[in-house]
Write an enzyme that holds these catalytic residues in place. Structure first.
Site, short mmCIF file in Angstrom:
data_model
loop_
_atom_site.label_atom_id
_atom_site.label_comp_id
_atom_site.label_asym_id
_atom_site.label_seq_id
_atom_site.Cartn_x
_atom_site.Cartn_y
_atom_site.Cartn_z
N ASP A 75 0.82 -1.34 -0.07
CA ASP A 75 -0.09 0.05 -0.06
C ASP A 75 0.88 1.29 -0.15
O ASP A 75 1.63 1.45 0.80
CB ASP A 75 -0.87 0.00 1.08
CG ASP A 75 -1.88 1.25 1.29
OD1 ASP A 75 -2.79 0.98 0.69
OD2 ASP A 75 -1.30 2.25 2.02
N HIS A 126 -7.79 9.31 -2.32
CA HIS A 126 -7.32 9.31 -0.91
C HIS A 126 -8.25 9.57 -0.03
O HIS A 126 -8.42 9.38 0.95
CB HIS A 126 -6.03 10.05 -1.10
CG HIS A 126 -4.91 9.79 0.21
ND1 HIS A 126 -3.73 9.69 -0.20
CD2 HIS A 126 -5.04 9.13 1.17
CE1 HIS A 126 -2.97 9.18 0.79
NE2 HIS A 126 -3.90 8.75 1.76
N LYS A 163 -2.63 5.82 -4.60
CA LYS A 163 -3.87 6.85 -4.10
C LYS A 163 -3.69 8.01 -4.84
O LYS A 163 -2.60 8.47 -4.95
CB LYS A 163 -3.98 6.89 -2.85
CG LYS A 163 -3.98 5.49 -1.83
CD LYS A 163 -4.09 5.66 -0.23
CE LYS A 163 -3.91 4.36 0.43
NZ LYS A 163 -2.35 4.32 0.56
N TYR A 180 2.41 9.72 -0.61
CA TYR A 180 3.59 9.22 0.34
C TYR A 180 4.98 9.62 -0.11
O TYR A 180 6.14 9.39 0.66
CB TYR A 180 3.47 7.82 0.56
CG TYR A 180 2.28 7.33 1.18
CD1 TYR A 180 1.33 8.41 1.83
CD2 TYR A 180 1.89 6.03 1.34
CE1 TYR A 180 0.41 7.63 2.34
CE2 TYR A 180 0.66 5.48 2.03
CZ TYR A 180 -0.22 6.40 2.51
OH TYR A 180 -1.12 5.85 3.12
#
Length: 276
Positions: free
Chosen positions: A43, A106, A73, A48
């Protein structure tokens, strides 16, 4: 590891591996170790800023691409149709793959009112073969109802904050009623005081397991897919070693009773929270 069926006919492992804040060589090493321990659901997210790290780890691991389910996402700042399509392609390029297995919005960012537009772009990307499965994160029932009403397409996954101090029972029941798989981010409460809760200590002692193992088992027995993160091999192994015991009804009830109305870790209420 067992897998759960999703609405679109695809399957998803019962436990995933979170990569938030796993960056650079250190992050790559941790993800390679996770793959070596048997994790097959990774994930990540555009925000990120580690999709390159995840891609490098997959390359270095020697595990075939077809065996790995990659999730990324879409950030809030790219929820217009064209921006969403470009962001999807950028994620694929950074990961060094030809397609994404699962792609999620997200956050709904309801004040912006663009999540339906983003959803239409994801439907198009799925039809074009860029994404196998599409879903959402942090969506409330009203957001999912809107997606269904506007497009006729339901998400196959809704990834939400979920841990013993915030079990989101009503939202999980809603997801289940729609055939949507619930994923749990921060499944252990991110090492909050829940880890030392006396009720969990008692249950862990009873089963000769660690508290994280008990919490992850609670998720799995409730049909939820937890996504724990750890950089150490021993904890990665512990987190995945939960299929040799079962919690009884009394255990489940005790853990469910720990939930709090104000249990969110950072007060990120999807009804008002905006993420870009």
């Amino acid at each position: 590891m067992k897998q759960l069926n999703m609405l679109d006919g695809q399957v998803i492992p019962q436990i995933g591996f979170g990569t938030y804040k796993l960056n650079g060589a250190h992050g790559t090493h941790a993800i390679v170790n996770a793959l070596e321990q048997g994790y097959r659901l990774l994930d990540t997210a555009y925000n990120y800023e580690n999709e390159g790290t995840v891609g490098k780890a997959i390359e270095m691991s020697g595990v075939s691409r077809e065996q790995i389910m990659i999730t990324s996402k879409l950030p809030g700042r790219y929820q217009t149709y064209d921006d969403a399509l470009t962001a999807i392609q950028e994620s694929i390029y950074r990961l060094g793959v030809d397609y994404l297995d699962l792609y999620l919005i997200h956050w709904p960012n309801p004040k912006q009112g663009k999540y339906v537009e983003a959803w239409r772009a994801m439907i198009a990307a799925q039809k074009a073969g860029l994404i196998k499965s599409i879903g959402v994160c942090n969506f409330l029932p009203e957001h999912i109802d809107t997606l269904q009403q506007e497009t006729g397409v339901l998400p196959v996954v809704n990834q939400i904050e979920l841990h013993p101090y915030f079990n989101q029972e009503a939202l999980v029941q809603y997801n289940t009623s729609k055939g949507i798989v619930t994923q749990a981010w921060s499944p252990l409460g991110r090492a909050s005081s829940v880890i030392n809760d006396e009720n969990l200590v008692e249950i862990a002692t009873k089963h000769n397991k660690t508290i994280p193992q008990v919490i992850l088992k609670w998720h799995v027995q409730n049909g939820v897919v937890p996504i724990p993160k750890s950089t150490t091999v021993s904890r990665q192994l512990q987190n995945i070693d939960i299929f040799d015991f079962s919690l009884d009804n009394n255990d489940i009830e005790k853990i469910n009773a720990l939930t709090r109305v104000d249990g969110r870790r950072k007060d990120q209420d999807p009804a008002i929270y905006e993420e870009f």
